[in-house]
Enzyme design. Structure first.
Site, short mmCIF file in Angstrom:
data_model
loop_
_atom_site.label_atom_id
_atom_site.label_comp_id
_atom_site.label_asym_id
_atom_site.label_seq_id
_atom_site.Cartn_x
_atom_site.Cartn_y
_atom_site.Cartn_z
N LYS A 116 -29.15 -18.41 -49.99
CA LYS A 116 -27.95 -17.96 -49.32
C LYS A 116 -27.18 -19.09 -48.65
CE LYS A 116 -29.16 -13.12 -48.43
NZ LYS A 116 -30.25 -13.05 -49.40
N GLU A 200 -25.44 -15.57 -38.95
CA GLU A 200 -24.09 -15.05 -39.22
C GLU A 200 -23.63 -14.20 -38.05
OE1 GLU A 200 -24.13 -12.75 -42.78
OE2 GLU A 200 -24.07 -14.48 -44.10
N HIS A 235 -31.08 -1.15 -44.92
CA HIS A 235 -30.47 -2.17 -45.78
C HIS A 235 -30.63 -1.87 -47.28
CE1 HIS A 235 -29.83 -4.55 -42.20
NE2 HIS A 235 -31.12 -4.54 -41.93
N ARG A 298 -27.04 -10.63 -61.87
CA ARG A 298 -27.65 -9.66 -62.79
C ARG A 298 -26.79 -8.41 -62.81
NH1 ARG A 298 -29.38 -6.15 -58.93
NH2 ARG A 298 -30.23 -7.00 -57.01
#
Length: 620
Positions: A116, A200, A235, A298
């Site tokens: 990430k 973040e 999530h 994907r």
């Protein structure tokens, strides 16, 4: 064009790929573990190869076995589906090195988006907006704490190698940071072998917006518009839709153009998804309040909603691009038609904390008025080894409300037994006022809480309606100068309930059926729940009510707990016995306040259907 294809996956995505491959005239090869020997994808493929025991780490995650199976069967290409090895760059390279065609992005593209922190830096360089945060190499506790303080709380701690909601913690206050960091690192190390994190800014009223992108080997990259995947539980996505509600054409163009830039920045080939987080606090999405999160290299679970609104078969595009063909359509040839909503149907029990529900699907009948992508069939067994998603139900209509209503209806009319599912939970979510209004964000499910939980028993109206299917007796319960009284004692998912037969069913009736094997009519659905309702006996003035307190076994099974003793006083609804049958526990409860006058059950004892287990005498 590829002539033969091995699918390195299982379940509904393997079946989905096989369906398109067969339509294209491509021979298919399935792989399977011990647990999947009779699975639907094995039955659907032209050929199947056993690759190991049931745990995924000994079968579906062993790349060498999959490549060997492809070579042994003469397969030219390998499609990874999603999950398992689909985003493993080393496996993709091994497939290519073996002289096979990899149906997916190039290994270097997978690696570029795999971490990430590196991906966010790459996106910043490509002019793609990213969430404010910290991506530095200094991973000391002090530096991370200082950066979090500077960003301002709440902040998100995210594992750089994370995915699927793992390795992620929201921190609301500075005092909670150290503990959350330690917990996040432990989970990241355990799940990904890498405990590095990034920080973040936590977005208020966040919406999860993603864009389907597609590239070919000729330098073409297009987008197929956006999806909204904001409805998440822990999530994990639950319901997805396309296009995103409240999306203006101006914002759509900005997000989709950014997604194409992101794909081009990593030389992307094949199907991929650029995921963004958007601030939905204004009630709609503004272009300057949308930030890049990550890229999934994907096909996505939710790809059917994009297919439904664009009329494109994304798996067909994957196979054509992998064969060296250019994209079948250019950007100006793609458009949005109507609205689509997908619900993920899981074999899980919301009443038990959404724990997976395993066992044999005695009944599995999904309403075919909507698109069904499934990986199981009636009679198949749900295994504890893999993800419990058993099907996806996708409704497409001219507008959002039409798609929503169609999906609710299809969920309600589906029959699944005895495995528990989240169908009722999905229906409640689709009916939630905020969802109906299009006011969705990632916190909706948590805020709604218990209002989304399914009922723990069928309604009295449903029980009354069901009595007409269980045999009838002419004028049962008739009393001179008084209204007829007719009660039918039912076994409802292992619990005893008494229902009143409607007056219009009293006349011209047949004798009540005995406790034989229940016919299919004894499965009823209400609000997404399937209830197995069977008759035990009829009582009324003509037949006497003395036996109303009899507790009979609703099905063959084993007594695993006895909660009462002879002569004990009990109250209505109190648990008396627990019966284990069909790998499920069924509580038998008192039908009214009274005293236990007879007890014929002992812990560990086997009982037959209809056996008298206890008798309760009603209190005066």
């Amino acid at each position: 064009m590829i002539a033969s294809l091995l699918i390195a996956n299982r379940g509904e995505i393997a079946c989905r790929i096989i369906r398109t491959a067969r339509a294209m005239g491509i021979r298919t090869v399935a792989v399977y573990s011990d647990a999947d020997a009779q699975a639907l994808h094995v039955r659907s493929a032209d050929e199947a190869v056993h690759i190991g025991s049931s745990p995924a780490r000994e079968s579906y995650l062993v790349g060498e076995k999959i490549i060997a199976a492809a070579k042994a069967t003469g397969a030219e290409a390998i499609h990874p589906g999603y999950g398992f090895l689909s985003e493993n760059a080393d496996f993709a390279q091994a497939v290519i090195d073996a002289g096979l065609i990899w149906v997916g992005p190039r290994p270097h593209s997978i690696r570029a988006m795999g971490l990430k922190d590196a991906a966010k830096k790459l996106m910043q360089d490509a002019g793609v907006p990213t969430t404010p945060g910290y991506l530095g190499e200094d991973q000391s506790k002090a530096r991370l704490k200082a950066e979090a303080d500077a960003i301002g709380y709440p902040v998100l701690i995210k594992a750089v190698a994370g995915g699927g909601g793992k390795g992620m913690r929201k921190v609301d206050a500075a005092a909670d940071f150290a503990e959350a960091l330690a917990s996040c690192r432990r989970e990241a190390a355990s799940s990904f072998g890498n405990d590095a994190v990034l920080l973040e800014k936590y977005i208020t009223n966040p919406r999860h917006i993603e864009v389907q992108v597609f590239g070919d080997t000729h330098g073409n990259v297009v987008h197929l518009f956006e999806r909204d995947c904001s409805l998440q539980r822990r999530h994990q996505k639950v319901i997805e839709e396309a296009p995103a509600p409240g999306m203006t054409e101006f914002t759509r163009a900005a997000i989709c153009d950014a997604a194409v830039r992101a794909a081009k920045a990593v030389d992307y080939v094949g199907a991929g998804t650029i995921e963004f987080i958007a601030d939905g606090s204004a009630g709609h999405i503004k272009p300057d309040r949308v930030w890049f999160m990550e890229m999934n290299t994907r096909l996505q679970v939710e790809h059917p909603v994009t297919e439904e609104i664009t009329g494109v078969d994304l798996v067909e595009w994957q196979l054509r691009v992998a064969s060296g063909e250019p994209l079948p359509k250019k950007q100006h040839e793609l458009s949005i038609n109507g609205h689509a909503i997908e619900a993920r149907l899981y074999a899980e029990d919301p009443a038990k904390g959404f724990l997976p529900s395993i066992g044999r699907l005695e009944r599995f009948e999904l309403d075919g008025s909507v698109r069904i992508d499934k990986g199981v069939y009636q009679g198949a067994s749900i295994s504890p080894y893999y993800d419990p998603m058993i099907a996806k139900m996708i409704a497409h209509s001219s507008d959002r409300e039409g798609a929503r209503e169609d999906l609710v209806r299809a969920l309600n009319d589906s029959v699944i037994w005895p495995v528990r599912t989240n169908a009722a939970f999905l229906m409640n979510l689709l009916d939630h006022p905020d969802f109906v209004a299009g006011s969705v964000d990632t916190g909706l499910i948590e805020r709604a809480g218990e209002t989304l939980m399914p009922p723990d028993a069928p309604s009295d109206d449903l029980l009354s309606d069901s009595t007409g299917d269980y045999g009838r007796q002419a004028l049962a319960g008739f009393r001179l100068n008084a209204p007829p009284r007719r009660e039918v004692v039912l076994a409802v998912n292992g619990q005893i309930r008494t229902a009143h037969m409607p007056l219009h069913d009293y006349v011209d009736q047949k004798p009540l059926a005995g406790p034989a094997d229940p016919p299919s009519e004894m499965f009823w659905t209400e609000e997404g729940q399937t209830w197995r309702i069977g008759p035990l006996r009829v009582s009324g003035a003509a037949t006497g009510a003395a036996s109303d307190g009899a507790i009979l076994s609703p099905m063959p099974g084993r007594i695993i707990a006895v909660a009462v003793s002879p002569d004990e006083r009990v109250t209505k609804g109190q648990k008396l016995l627990t019966l284990e049958a069909m790998k499920m526990e069924h509580s038998l409860v008192a039908p009214f306040d009274g005293t236990v006058t007879e007890l014929n059950a002992a812990e560990g004892g086997q009982v037959s259907e209809g056996a008298l287990l206890a008798k309760i005498e009603k209190a005066d």
